[in-house]
Enzyme design. Sequence first.
Site, PDB file in Angstrom:
ATOM      1  N   HIS A  67      37.005  60.095  35.940  1.00  0.00           N
ATOM      2  CA  HIS A  67      36.122  61.226  35.744  1.00  0.00           C
ATOM      3  C   HIS A  67      36.862  62.549  35.618  1.00  0.00           C
ATOM      4  O   HIS A  67      37.918  62.737  36.205  1.00  0.00           O
ATOM      5  CB  HIS A  67      35.150  61.346  36.932  1.00  0.00           C
ATOM      6  CG  HIS A  67      34.340  60.125  37.161  1.00  0.00           C
ATOM      7  ND1 HIS A  67      33.975  59.713  38.418  1.00  0.00           N
ATOM      8  CD2 HIS A  67      33.818  59.213  36.309  1.00  0.00           C
ATOM      9  CE1 HIS A  67      33.255  58.604  38.333  1.00  0.00           C
ATOM     10  NE2 HIS A  67      33.155  58.283  37.060  1.00  0.00           N
ATOM     11  N   LYS A  76      41.230  68.381  42.964  1.00  0.00           N
ATOM     12  CA  LYS A  76      40.755  67.503  44.043  1.00  0.00           C
ATOM     13  C   LYS A  76      41.889  67.202  45.004  1.00  0.00           C
ATOM     14  O   LYS A  76      43.009  66.906  44.587  1.00  0.00           O
ATOM     15  CB  LYS A  76      40.225  66.184  43.472  1.00  0.00           C
ATOM     16  CG  LYS A  76      39.037  66.334  42.565  1.00  0.00           C
ATOM     17  CD  LYS A  76      38.620  65.000  41.966  1.00  0.00           C
ATOM     18  CE  LYS A  76      37.436  65.175  41.021  1.00  0.00           C
ATOM     19  NZ  LYS A  76      37.058  63.910  40.390  1.00  0.00           N
ATOM     20  N   TYR A 136      36.998  63.615  49.469  1.00  0.00           N
ATOM     21  CA  TYR A 136      37.758  64.545  48.644  1.00  0.00           C
ATOM     22  C   TYR A 136      37.127  65.919  48.632  1.00  0.00           C
ATOM     23  O   TYR A 136      35.913  66.081  48.678  1.00  0.00           O
ATOM     24  CB  TYR A 136      37.975  64.018  47.221  1.00  0.00           C
ATOM     25  CG  TYR A 136      36.759  63.680  46.411  1.00  0.00           C
ATOM     26  CD1 TYR A 136      36.344  64.507  45.379  1.00  0.00           C
ATOM     27  CD2 TYR A 136      36.056  62.503  46.636  1.00  0.00           C
ATOM     28  CE1 TYR A 136      35.249  64.180  44.600  1.00  0.00           C
ATOM     29  CE2 TYR A 136      34.961  62.166  45.865  1.00  0.00           C
ATOM     30  CZ  TYR A 136      34.558  63.011  44.850  1.00  0.00           C
ATOM     31  OH  TYR A 136      33.472  62.682  44.083  1.00  0.00           O
TER      32      TYR A 136
END
Length: 187
Positions: A67, A76, A136
């Site tokens: 993604h 992230k 995350y």
Amino acid sequence: MNPSKLQLTPTDIHDVFVVEPKVFGDERGWFTESFNAIDFANAIGSNISFVQDNHSFSRQWTLRGLHYQLEQTQGKLVRVVSGSVFDVAVDIRQDSPTYGKWVGVELSAENHKQLWIPPGLAHGFLVLSETAEFLYKTTDYYLPKSEACLLWNDQTVGIKWPLPAGISPNMNAKDAAGLSWDAAPKF
């Protein structure tokens, strides 16, 4: 940065790092400071603001990804708090010296490793243990209309997922229909 609190190891992708916080243990168990904004900023050389924390639970051989968002791109900082995963980042930044490369790192509750993935990379993971809980932090908010998905098994990218012979990953329809490298929008 206090080097005794945080270790940063570069990967084969520019600006992607394995982050290892110091773990203090004794006969009672262990303690770690899983995130400290000052130490993290000093380590990567940039002040990063995180705006959202996400937590997912998945069963063995579940594959989530690859993604990324075209708007409100997200950096992230990912980690596993139960079980283990094979975590993957793919560099889709056309001006990057590592454009088109991928890295994979095993993250687990036992090794306490984290992976810093800056904006401009596709990200996904494969659950290796019976189950896994994946946490995350993101640098921007999730914007569904801008989400893109790179095909997990695209031949051009060539990710070597650690799937046993005869096992197909469990994934949702959106991830199974990810875009090929040639069709996927890049930065």
